[in-house]
Design an enzyme around this catalytic site. Structure first.
Site, short mmCIF file in Angstrom:
data_model
loop_
_atom_site.label_atom_id
_atom_site.label_comp_id
_atom_site.label_asym_id
_atom_site.label_seq_id
_atom_site.Cartn_x
_atom_site.Cartn_y
_atom_site.Cartn_z
N ARG A 186 0.82 -1.21 0.00
CA ARG A 186 0.00 0.00 0.00
C ARG A 186 0.87 1.27 0.00
O ARG A 186 1.97 1.26 0.53
CB ARG A 186 -0.93 0.01 1.22
CG ARG A 186 -2.05 -1.01 1.05
CD ARG A 186 -2.86 -1.20 2.28
NE ARG A 186 -2.09 -1.79 3.35
CZ ARG A 186 -2.51 -1.88 4.60
NH1 ARG A 186 -3.67 -1.38 4.94
NH2 ARG A 186 -1.76 -2.46 5.51
N TYR A 189 -8.31 4.57 -4.14
CA TYR A 189 -9.48 5.34 -3.71
C TYR A 189 -9.06 6.51 -2.84
O TYR A 189 -8.01 6.48 -2.21
CB TYR A 189 -10.54 4.47 -3.05
CG TYR A 189 -10.17 3.74 -1.77
CD1 TYR A 189 -10.28 4.35 -0.53
CD2 TYR A 189 -9.78 2.41 -1.81
CE1 TYR A 189 -10.01 3.65 0.63
CE2 TYR A 189 -9.50 1.70 -0.65
CZ TYR A 189 -9.62 2.32 0.57
OH TYR A 189 -9.34 1.63 1.72
#
Ligand SMILES: Cc1cc2nc3c(=O)[nH]c(=O)nc-3n(C[C@H](O)[C@H](O)[C@H](O)COP(=O)(O)OP(=O)(O)OC[C@H]3O[C@@H](n4cnc5c(N)ncnc54)[C@H](O)[C@@H]3O)c2cc1C
Length: 429
Positions: A188, A228
């Site tokens: 991430r 997102y």
């Protein structure tokens, strides 16, 4: 005047803090015991569906203060060519389910929950938190926990929210049921929205506008990026997922491995230059996470002790339901213990039995539905396994129905209905 129960919560993650909010709301006296110094919360984002947001709203969590970003829709693109794969979904959750779906930076969510659990202004008494204090053993029948410093604490109710590698689960089951390595790994990283918009190369990636998600998948669908927005749309959260072959793996589930820009570039091999350009914009690459899961447990309570969150039902992140399920567990306990004034073992056990009856099947089905990713078939593949936990009439036929199955669910109403039915049955007997 209600005489409060004493409650120990082991673990101050999303599940533990949520349980503290729910049980202080029910009038009880809460102490959280947390292993870390609370500097542990990993800086990435989570999405919260209406089933969780409805509960946070009932606790008075301020969306603006927590910098929640409303979900507006998702599109899928080829990672090699950026061609639109035409699987866009534009869902107005608020219009459909009465509550929005939101994205939250984990640190913002954690801080907002911590404030609600500990503020002087809330209902009942503020929870206290003891940090840097691992619990090393449990006695569910007597309601005691032993801490690493050798001290012992006692409470009427022990809520174990100690995460995916739960030792409490071993105590409740009477055997070790470790989480297992899944095929999914994720790296991430976060990039400020402004940084992406300022570069003419990357700016088109955000052309759908605020609140929108996108996913970029390799042709074999085994590698894909999910993007997102979070923190009021000022930050973009990226997850680079890789599905690996599990043969001969010696890795351990839930472990974080060091990842850097090279590891990320390697995972993105063959991706479009615009996507590769993103790697250079990330100030920090978070560790590679080997996603963990576990078969549903046969029970989640014993004596005065109950498991919640990942300790009870760790699941893959593909349906965005892990944190939501821990928030649901917390709200269920808050509702069950609202009117409880007796600390007798039988009373606590009967409430925890009802908790298990309401929560275990649903959480188990959610674990199974979470196994497949965005491109897989979470519904038909595991049908036989789902039927162990859900009646045929509740099985979803498509992604839209699954979304509704998660989003419409109101755990507090489910607990109230179950309590009503049992009272009725007792009165009739
Ligand atoms: C990549 C990824 C993406 C995800 N995305 C989403 C998403 O979009 N939406 C969603 O709903 N969920 C998502 N999840 C799942 C979600 O993060 C978890 O389900 C949720 O954080 C579980 O919370 P918890 O409180 O049960 O456990 P944890 O957050 O793991 O907290 C456990 C706590 O217990 C403490 N602890 C452990 N052992 C002890 C001990 N012996 N004594 C004292 N303290 C102890 C730990 O230090 C920790 O603070 C995602 C997960 C991953 C890995």
């Amino acid at each position: 005047m209600q005489s409060p129960l004493t409650v120990i919560i082991v673990g101050g993650g999303i599940g533990g803090l949520s349980a503290a909010i729910a049980l202080r709301g029910a009038g009880h006296s809460i102490k959280i015991i947390e292993r870390s110094s609370f500097l542990d919360e990993v800086g990435a984002a989570v999405t919260l569906f209406p089933n969780a947001v409805r509960i946070l709203d009932s606790w008075g969590l301020d969306h603006a203060k927590a910098h929640f970003t409303k979900f507006r829709g998702i599109g899928a693109f080829s990672a090699q060519t950026l061609q639109d794969l035409r699987v866009k979904v534009f869902t107005d959750y608020e219009a459909k389910f009465g509550t929005p779906r939101v994205n939250a930076h984990r640190v913002d969510l954690h801080s907002a929950l911590k404030e609600l659990a500990t503020t002087e202004d809330g209902p009942g008494s503020p929870a206290t938190i003891q940090l840097s204090c691992p619990v090393v053993s449990y006695d569910a029948k007597n309601g005691t926990v032993k801490l690493a410093d050798g001290s012992e604490e006692r409470a009427d109710l022990i809520i174990a929210a100690d995460g995916v590698h739960s030792q409490a689960a071993t105590h409740i089951l009477g055997y070790n049921a470790p989480a297992t390595v899944s095929r999914s790994t994720v790296i991430r990283f976060l990039i400020p929205t402004e940084t992406i918009l300022k570069d003419p190369l990357t700016e088109p990636l955000l052309e759908s506008g605020p609140g929108f998600w996108s996913t970029y998948a390799a042709a074999d669908r085994k590698r894909y990026i999910v993007r997102y927005p979070c923190r009021d749309d000022t930050l973009q959260n990226f997850g680079m997922y890789v599905l690996r072959d599990l043969n001969n793996t010696t890795e351990k589930a839930g472990f974080r491995l060091k990842a850097d820009r090279n590891a990320l570039r390697q995972a993105m091999d063959g991706f479009h230059p615009t996507l590769l350009a993103l790697c250079d914009k990330a100030a920090e690459i978070l560790p590679l996470w080997i996603c963990a899961e576990r078969e549903p447990l046969p029970r989640c309570y014993r004596g005065r002790m109950v498991l919640i969150g990942d300790a009870s039902h760790p699941m893959l992140p593909h349906r965005g339901q892990g944190a939501a399920a821990s928030i649901e567990d917390a709200a269920a306990l808050g509702e069950l213990f609202k009117d409880v004034q007796s600390s007798e073992l039988e009373v606590i056990e009967s409430k925890l039995k009802m908790f298990q009856d309401v929560r275990l099947n649903r959480a188990s089905a959610t674990q199974i539905l979470s196994h497949e990713n965005f491109f897989g078939d979470p519904i038909n593949g595991p049908k036989q396994r789902l039927l162990k936990f859900l009646p045929e009439s509740e099985l979803c036929q498509n992604a839209g129905q699954m979304d509704a199955w998660f989003s419409q669910y109101d755990v507090v109403r489910d607990i109230q209905r179950t309590m009503g039915e049992r009272q009725h049955a007792t009165a009739a007997a």
